[in-house]
Scaffold this motif. Structure first.
Motif, PDB file in Angstrom:
ATOM      1  N   GLY A 102       0.823  -1.201   0.000  1.00  0.00           N
ATOM      2  CA  GLY A 102       0.000   0.000   0.000  1.00  0.00           C
ATOM      3  C   GLY A 102       0.860   1.255   0.000  1.00  0.00           C
ATOM      4  O   GLY A 102       2.024   1.241   0.424  1.00  0.00           O
ATOM      5  N   PHE A 103       0.270   2.332  -0.478  1.00  0.00           N
ATOM      6  CA  PHE A 103       0.939   3.629  -0.525  1.00  0.00           C
ATOM      7  C   PHE A 103       0.000   4.660   0.083  1.00  0.00           C
ATOM      8  O   PHE A 103      -1.122   4.851  -0.391  1.00  0.00           O
ATOM      9  CB  PHE A 103       1.296   4.004  -1.960  1.00  0.00           C
ATOM     10  CG  PHE A 103       2.003   5.328  -2.093  1.00  0.00           C
ATOM     11  CD1 PHE A 103       3.275   5.503  -1.573  1.00  0.00           C
ATOM     12  CD2 PHE A 103       1.403   6.400  -2.747  1.00  0.00           C
ATOM     13  CE1 PHE A 103       3.935   6.713  -1.699  1.00  0.00           C
ATOM     14  CE2 PHE A 103       2.051   7.618  -2.879  1.00  0.00           C
ATOM     15  CZ  PHE A 103       3.324   7.778  -2.353  1.00  0.00           C
ATOM     16  N   THR A 104       0.462   5.312   1.148  1.00  0.00           N
ATOM     17  CA  THR A 104      -0.386   6.239   1.902  1.00  0.00           C
ATOM     18  C   THR A 104       0.302   7.589   2.028  1.00  0.00           C
ATOM     19  O   THR A 104       1.505   7.655   2.306  1.00  0.00           O
ATOM     20  CB  THR A 104      -0.677   5.683   3.312  1.00  0.00           C
ATOM     21  OG1 THR A 104      -1.334   4.407   3.189  1.00  0.00           O
ATOM     22  CG2 THR A 104      -1.578   6.626   4.095  1.00  0.00           C
ATOM     23  N   THR A 105      -0.463   8.650   1.813  1.00  0.00           N
ATOM     24  CA  THR A 105       0.064  10.009   1.982  1.00  0.00           C
ATOM     25  C   THR A 105      -0.857  10.814   2.891  1.00  0.00           C
ATOM     26  O   THR A 105      -2.077  10.635   2.886  1.00  0.00           O
ATOM     27  CB  THR A 105       0.182  10.739   0.624  1.00  0.00           C
ATOM     28  OG1 THR A 105      -1.124  10.869   0.035  1.00  0.00           O
ATOM     29  CG2 THR A 105       1.096  10.004  -0.327  1.00  0.00           C
ATOM     30  N   HIS A 106      -0.242  11.682   3.673  1.00  0.00           N
ATOM     31  CA  HIS A 106      -0.945  12.707   4.453  1.00  0.00           C
ATOM     32  C   HIS A 106      -0.393  14.059   4.008  1.00  0.00           C
ATOM     33  O   HIS A 106       0.831  14.220   3.884  1.00  0.00           O
ATOM     34  CB  HIS A 106      -0.702  12.537   5.948  1.00  0.00           C
ATOM     35  CG  HIS A 106      -1.150  11.214   6.490  1.00  0.00           C
ATOM     36  ND1 HIS A 106      -2.386  11.016   7.057  1.00  0.00           N
ATOM     37  CD2 HIS A 106      -0.519  10.004   6.535  1.00  0.00           C
ATOM     38  CE1 HIS A 106      -2.508   9.764   7.446  1.00  0.00           C
ATOM     39  NE2 HIS A 106      -1.380   9.116   7.137  1.00  0.00           N
ATOM     40  N   ARG A 107      -1.272  14.995   3.800  1.00  0.00           N
ATOM     41  CA  ARG A 107      -0.821  16.314   3.353  1.00  0.00           C
ATOM     42  C   ARG A 107      -1.474  17.388   4.213  1.00  0.00           C
ATOM     43  O   ARG A 107      -2.700  17.481   4.285  1.00  0.00           O
ATOM     44  CB  ARG A 107      -1.175  16.520   1.880  1.00  0.00           C
ATOM     45  CG  ARG A 107      -0.746  17.864   1.324  1.00  0.00           C
ATOM     46  CD  ARG A 107      -0.837  17.846  -0.189  1.00  0.00           C
ATOM     47  NE  ARG A 107      -0.603  19.145  -0.782  1.00  0.00           N
ATOM     48  CZ  ARG A 107      -0.303  19.347  -2.061  1.00  0.00           C
ATOM     49  NH1 ARG A 107      -0.194  18.323  -2.874  1.00  0.00           N
ATOM     50  NH2 ARG A 107      -0.126  20.553  -2.548  1.00  0.00           N
ATOM     51  N   PHE A 108      -0.628  18.187   4.871  1.00  0.00           N
ATOM     52  CA  PHE A 108      -1.086  19.290   5.713  1.00  0.00           C
ATOM     53  C   PHE A 108      -0.596  20.591   5.081  1.00  0.00           C
ATOM     54  O   PHE A 108       0.596  20.726   4.772  1.00  0.00           O
ATOM     55  CB  PHE A 108      -0.514  19.176   7.127  1.00  0.00           C
ATOM     56  CG  PHE A 108      -0.787  17.859   7.800  1.00  0.00           C
ATOM     57  CD1 PHE A 108      -1.896  17.699   8.623  1.00  0.00           C
ATOM     58  CD2 PHE A 108       0.065  16.777   7.609  1.00  0.00           C
ATOM     59  CE1 PHE A 108      -2.141  16.487   9.244  1.00  0.00           C
ATOM     60  CE2 PHE A 108      -0.173  15.566   8.223  1.00  0.00           C
ATOM     61  CZ  PHE A 108      -1.284  15.420   9.044  1.00  0.00           C
ATOM     62  N   GLY A 109      -1.499  21.542   4.877  1.00  0.00           N
ATOM     63  CA  GLY A 109      -1.095  22.777   4.219  1.00  0.00           C
ATOM     64  C   GLY A 109      -1.805  24.000   4.758  1.00  0.00           C
ATOM     65  O   GLY A 109      -2.895  23.922   5.349  1.00  0.00           O
ATOM     66  N   ALA A 110      -1.153  25.135   4.575  1.00  0.00           N
ATOM     67  CA  ALA A 110      -1.737  26.429   4.927  1.00  0.00           C
ATOM     68  C   ALA A 110      -1.336  27.429   3.853  1.00  0.00           C
ATOM     69  O   ALA A 110      -0.200  27.401   3.356  1.00  0.00           O
ATOM     70  CB  ALA A 110      -1.258  26.902   6.294  1.00  0.00           C
ATOM     71  N   SER A 111      -2.260  28.302   3.479  1.00  0.00           N
ATOM     72  CA  SER A 111      -1.957  29.289   2.445  1.00  0.00           C
ATOM     73  C   SER A 111      -2.711  30.581   2.712  1.00  0.00           C
ATOM     74  O   SER A 111      -3.790  30.591   3.321  1.00  0.00           O
ATOM     75  CB  SER A 111      -2.315  28.753   1.051  1.00  0.00           C
ATOM     76  OG  SER A 111      -3.697  28.468   0.960  1.00  0.00           O
ATOM     77  N   TYR A 112      -2.111  31.651   2.234  1.00  0.00           N
ATOM     78  CA  TYR A 112      -2.701  32.985   2.344  1.00  0.00           C
ATOM     79  C   TYR A 112      -3.175  33.405   0.963  1.00  0.00           C
ATOM     80  O   TYR A 112      -2.428  33.298  -0.020  1.00  0.00           O
ATOM     81  CB  TYR A 112      -1.663  33.972   2.874  1.00  0.00           C
ATOM     82  CG  TYR A 112      -2.104  35.424   2.823  1.00  0.00           C
ATOM     83  CD1 TYR A 112      -2.949  35.945   3.787  1.00  0.00           C
ATOM     84  CD2 TYR A 112      -1.647  36.259   1.804  1.00  0.00           C
ATOM     85  CE1 TYR A 112      -3.343  37.279   3.751  1.00  0.00           C
ATOM     86  CE2 TYR A 112      -2.041  37.593   1.753  1.00  0.00           C
ATOM     87  CZ  TYR A 112      -2.895  38.099   2.730  1.00  0.00           C
ATOM     88  OH  TYR A 112      -3.284  39.407   2.678  1.00  0.00           O
ATOM     89  N   VAL A 168       4.204   6.786   2.965  1.00  0.00           N
ATOM     90  CA  VAL A 168       4.695   5.464   3.356  1.00  0.00           C
ATOM     91  C   VAL A 168       4.329   4.471   2.266  1.00  0.00           C
ATOM     92  O   VAL A 168       3.168   4.394   1.839  1.00  0.00           O
ATOM     93  CB  VAL A 168       4.077   5.009   4.693  1.00  0.00           C
ATOM     94  CG1 VAL A 168       4.537   3.589   5.030  1.00  0.00           C
ATOM     95  CG2 VAL A 168       4.455   5.961   5.816  1.00  0.00           C
ATOM     96  N   LEU A 169       5.329   3.723   1.786  1.00  0.00           N
ATOM     97  CA  LEU A 169       5.142   2.632   0.834  1.00  0.00           C
ATOM     98  C   LEU A 169       5.509   1.354   1.580  1.00  0.00           C
ATOM     99  O   LEU A 169       6.673   1.156   1.944  1.00  0.00           O
ATOM    100  CB  LEU A 169       6.029   2.833  -0.392  1.00  0.00           C
ATOM    101  CG  LEU A 169       5.990   1.769  -1.481  1.00  0.00           C
ATOM    102  CD1 LEU A 169       4.620   1.702  -2.128  1.00  0.00           C
ATOM    103  CD2 LEU A 169       7.066   2.040  -2.530  1.00  0.00           C
TER     104      LEU A 169
END
Length: 952
Positions: free
Chosen positions: A556-566, A585-586
């Motif tokens: 399995g391939f899992t991603t988490h993405r946390f972001g902030a933008s103006y 994570v792979l």
């Protein structure tokens, strides 16, 4: 009415349509702007307690509603470039006709004004959207949407019906903002009557979240949105066509499009062997959140039909849309298609730096059956809450038979001659469920957005392949010294599922700025098995471990993405700046009967968030956008065991591969004096890939160990393929520009454009049998090849179109390609294509039309420089009332020179030719009927969908 209810019941359980009592009351009014100029084409709604009806203002700015039931009503008006208008009215006592006082609409500041010069197509640039009004296009009777697209500035339609706009391919089509047959481009453009279209919009689409919140992130896709004129909301258009010709060519098509107030129904059917597919099953609609990731094991089948080879096609589809109310809307489609394609090809391949050359002849037959269903439910629960739910189901059943003959020379000596046959079959069910919810928390811009998806796919493949190779001695070229005969029977089951969700929160900081906090989760899981056994010519088992295997792998391939933008926006500038972090994570395992390997790789990426838009003027803007994403390795790339369909070809994956990370950047510039028919579009796009997964190619002549086995014989040239992450950057850059000018009410049109593309790729090559991948990281004994490919494209076209009864389009396309490589002994010739062509049509009489399409290719630099001269022509006669019937005689490829030439460059240089639809003659009969309530019959006579053209 019963017909519509029955169709909608299939898709949406049950729908009740109201019937309306008739009333003699009439409402009429006039629209103008602040300078007392008439406003035409505005959408006008009359809203009462029991009903909502729509129309559009005429060329004189007048709108009319007949058969009004209510005494009290509201008039609501929308027109691009003007502020919305709403006002309540009441019928004076005892009167049945009401003249609404003239309504004056106020222009929106900093919007590009509509073109008012007679004869010039109205164009408006609004951020990421270029909008074209259909007024005054000089279209012949019977035109379809594709014919209108060909007359729009910055839009190009090729001979296969593919549409590009401002240098980028249109990937989806919507009608009135909703997917039509899952977004199929050609299904809409080649069937929708042009005369019912009010305007077309070319949109850089960033997805549902951007459409709802205005926050644009990630990569955009080019989408064509076709707006139907509201006055065609009651009625139908239908076409039936039959035809037959030489070479056993045939065509039978039928189309019905019905509109009833809040309901739209379309039915399409098609049978032909002219390479004219109806649907593209390569794309299932995007839904509320599309599947993300590699999709290993997901069945496809590619473009349905295609333009290469000869294809027998049969397909049928149904598309339904119903608005229960202004708040609750449903739409969806079902499509089925079956194609039977036979492709003949010849190819010459040079294995760079190895003194190996190969000639191939193949005969491929593929039969593909595809089902696709998509439904959509949109519900505005309140004025602040919105929900969208999208279920999707697909099923493919494919079978392929392939025969191939190959001759390979080593240092100009015959090494082997072989015949390979394969019989492959696969079934691929798939289902997806996605949804989104959006909540406006206040009127100042505070917003909460959430979406999710679950996608499940399974593909079962069965392979039956035979290799029969004769190996020759370099010292004796007359007699083969040995023969290899191997039959392998293989079964592979690939299961995969994808799930993901994202949430976005917008907080207004001021009147012109916002802060976004976002999180995205995505996971792909693959569960696969691969089993193969081998037999000899006498059907006895072969003991070679390369040919007999039983593998299971689950990762399995899992991603988490946390972001902030103006985000900031004023009248001139709009931009977003921020950053996101993405851990990935792979992880998984691969097992054979004797071995097991664990896969466990973690990565961490920091991703900039950047988008910028600047308006130079009402008719000019520039945009910049950056996006980044991870891509996991494919199944064959990561499986750490040898997979060989025969002993001469082996693939070995690398369990230590890292995911790729792709950085994408694009700049778009649009400008012009649209009121004078001038336009200029330019685009620059680049992509840089970190940790690019590239191939390790090992080709060597098998040298048997005669000491161990005095009777051992060579197997000839052996090919082994592996994979590695490339440390050097791999990138490509593409550019495009298009300038056009319309003169004398679009009688004269000049279009000039082109672009430059550059691609830098990397591959590894060796003829050393002992070369290896050390620690799955270092390629020892391989030559690293950096390949550079640059292509210059130019085009110049002129259109003379004094009326809808005469049009001629001469032009020329030019293509030059430079290729270089650091691999030893690389000496690829540069290639050049020059293609002049002339397309035209003329009314010989009011009901007799003659048309022709001539093109000549001049090719240089290819091993076989075929230069076909293609002549297509037709003459048609229209008759019966309102020209409802047409007989057409068509001639295709009169000189019988149709062919297709391509070049592929990497660690190999490959020139190939494939067969295409060649000379035939055809006679077709078409009957068309179209009726819309409230429309002057003379306004629409003869306006029906045109002929579905064969793919050249």
């Amino acid at each position: 009415m019963r017909f519509y209810r029955a169709l909608i019941a299939v898709f949406f359980l049950s729908v009740s349509l109201s019937s309306f009592a008739q009333s003699p009351k009439v409402v009429q009014g006039l629209l103008r702007d602040s300078l007392s100029r008439i406003i035409s084409g505005a959408t006008v709604q009359l809203i009462s307690a029991t009903d909502t009806v729509s129309t559009s203002s005429s060329a004189g700015g007048i709108y009319t509603f007949n058969n009004v039931n209510a005494d009290n009503f509201k008039i609501k008006i929308a027109s691009i470039g003007f502020q919305p208008f709403e006002k309540e009215y009441a019928f004076p006592a005892g009167q049945t006709k009401m003249m609404v006082p003239t309504i004056e609409l106020n222009a929106i500041p900093n919007m590009i004004e509509e073109v008012v010069v007679s004869g010039v197509v109205t164009i408006q640039v609004k951020g990421d959207t270029v909008e074209y009004a259909m007024d005054n296009l000089k279209l012949r009777q019977g035109a379809v949407a594709e014919d209108a697209l060909k007359k729009l500035q910055g839009v190009d339609v090729d001979k296969d019906g593919n549409v590009t706009a401002q240098g980028e391919q249109i990937t989806r089509v919507r009608i009135n903002g909703k997917d039509f047959f899952g977004g199929d481009v050609k299904t809409a453009t080649q069937n929708l009557p042009a005369d019912i279209i009010q305007k077309m919009q070319v949109v850089d689409d960033f997805g549902d979240m951007a459409n709802l919140t205005g926050n644009k992130s990630g990569e955009s896709t080019k989408v064509l949105n076709i707006q139907i004129d509201p006055k065609y909301n009651n009625g139908y258009a239908t076409t039936v066509r039959v035809g037959g010709g030489t070479q056993d060519r045939y065509q039978t098509t039928a189309m019905f499009m019905g509109f009833k107030e809040k309901t739209q129904v379309s039915v399409l059917g098609n049978l032909n062997n002219m390479n004219a597919p109806l649907f593209d099953f390569n794309a299932i609609g995007g839904g509320a959140r599309g599947r993300q990731g590699g999709g290993g094991g997901r069945g496809g089948g590619g473009m349905f039909g295609g333009s290469e080879g000869i294809t027998n096609t049969g397909s049928i589809g149904l598309n339904v849309r119903h608005d229960f109310s202004d708040k609750l809307k449903t739409y969806g489609s079902y499509s089925y298609g079956r194609d039977d394609n036979n492709t003949l090809s010849n190819a010459f391949t040079e294995y760079i730096g190895q003194n190996l050359t190969q000639g191939d002849t193949t005969d491929n037959n593929s039969i593909r059956g595809s089902h696709r269903f998509e439904g959509n439910l949109e519900w505005n629960i309140t004025d602040k809450d919105y929900i969208k739910i999208t279920p999707q189901i697909g099923f493919n059943d494919n079978r392929t038979n392939n025969w191939g003959n190959s001759i390979l020379f080593n240092n100009e000596n015959l090494d082997y001659e072989q015949i390979q046959t394969s019989d492959n079959s696969s079934t691929s069910p798939r289902y997806n469920f996605s949804g989104l919810y959006n909540r406006r928390l206040n009127d100042k811009g505070r917003n909460l957005f959430f979406n999710f998806n679950y996608d499940n796919a399974s593909t079962t493949n069965e392979y039956d392949q035979i290799l029969d190779r004769e190996i020759y001695d370099p010292a004796n070229q007359n007699t083969p010294i040995s023969e290899i005969y191997e039959r392998t029977i293989r079964e592979a089951l690939n299961k995969s599922w994808n799930a993901g969700a994202s949430v976005s929160y917008l907080e207004p900081l001021s009147e012109k700025s916002k802060l976004e906090l976002a999180y995205d989760y995505n996971t792909n899981d693959y569960d696969n098995s691969d089993k193969q056994g081998a037999r000899d010519a006498n059907d006895n088992p072969l003991a070679d471990p390369k040919l007999n295997f039983d593998y299971n792998y689950d990762y399995g391939f899992t991603t988490h993405r946390f972001g902030a933008s103006y985000m900031f926006e004023n009248e001139k500038v709009k931009y977003s700046l921020g950053a996101a972090v993405q851990p990935s994570v792979l992880k998984g395992s691969a097992k054979s009967l004797t071995d097991a390997v664990n896969i466990d790789r973690s990565n961490f990426n920091i991703i900039p968030i950047a988008r910028f838009e600047y308006k130079f003027s009402r008719q000019s803007n520039i945009t910049f956008n950056y996006s980044g994403r991870s891509n996991e390795p494919g199944i064959s790339q990561i499986l750490p065991f040898e997979v060989s369909t025969n002993r001469t070809t082996t693939t070995l994956g690398n369990p230590n591969l890292d995911p790729e990370f792709r950085h994408s950047m694009n700049v778009r510039f649009r400008t012009g004096d649209f009121q004078k028919g001038k336009s200029f579009f330019a685009m620059l796009r680049s992509e840089i890939t970190q940790d690019k997964i590239v191939s390790l190619n090992k080709r060597y002549r098998d040298t048997p160990d005669l000491g161990a086995d005095p009777n051992a014989i060579s197997s000839g040239i052996i090919q082994e393929v592996g994979y590695i992450n490339e440390s050097d950057p791999v990138y490509n850059i593409n550019s495009f520009y298009h300038w056009s000018r319309s003169l004398k009410e679009k009688t004269y049109n000049i279009m000039y454009g082109g672009g430059v593309s550059y691609a830098r790729t990397v591959s590894y090559l060796t003829d050393d049998q002992n070369a290896s991948l050390q620690n799955n990281v270092n390629a020892l004994g391989f030559d690293k090849g950096v390949n550079n490919n640059t292509t210059l494209t130019q085009m110049l076209f002129f259109r003379y179109n004094p009326s809808e009864n005469f049009e001629i389009n001469p032009g020329v396309r030019y293509n030059y390609t430079w290729t270089s490589s650091t691999l030893p002994a690389f000496a690829a010739a540069n290639t050049q294509k020059i293609i002049p062509n002339v397309i035209g049509s003329v009314n010989l009489t009011p009901t007799t039309i003659f048309g022709a399409d001539l093109s000549k290719e001049f090719n240089t630099g290819f091993r076989t420089n075929a230069n076909p001269f293609i002549i297509n022509s037709y003459i048609e006669q229209r008759f019966l009332r309102d020209q409802r019937a047409t007989i057409r005689f068509q001639a295709f490829d009169l000189l019988n020179q149709q062919t297709n030439i391509n070049r592929t460059v990497g660690e190999i240089l490959r020139d190939s030719q494939t067969n295409r639809l060649a000379r035939y003659f055809m006679l077709t009969f078409t009957f068309k009927l179209q009726k819309f309530s409230g429309i002057n019959p003379m306004q629409n006579q003869g306006q029906f969908p045109g002929h579905m053209r064969p793919r050249m």
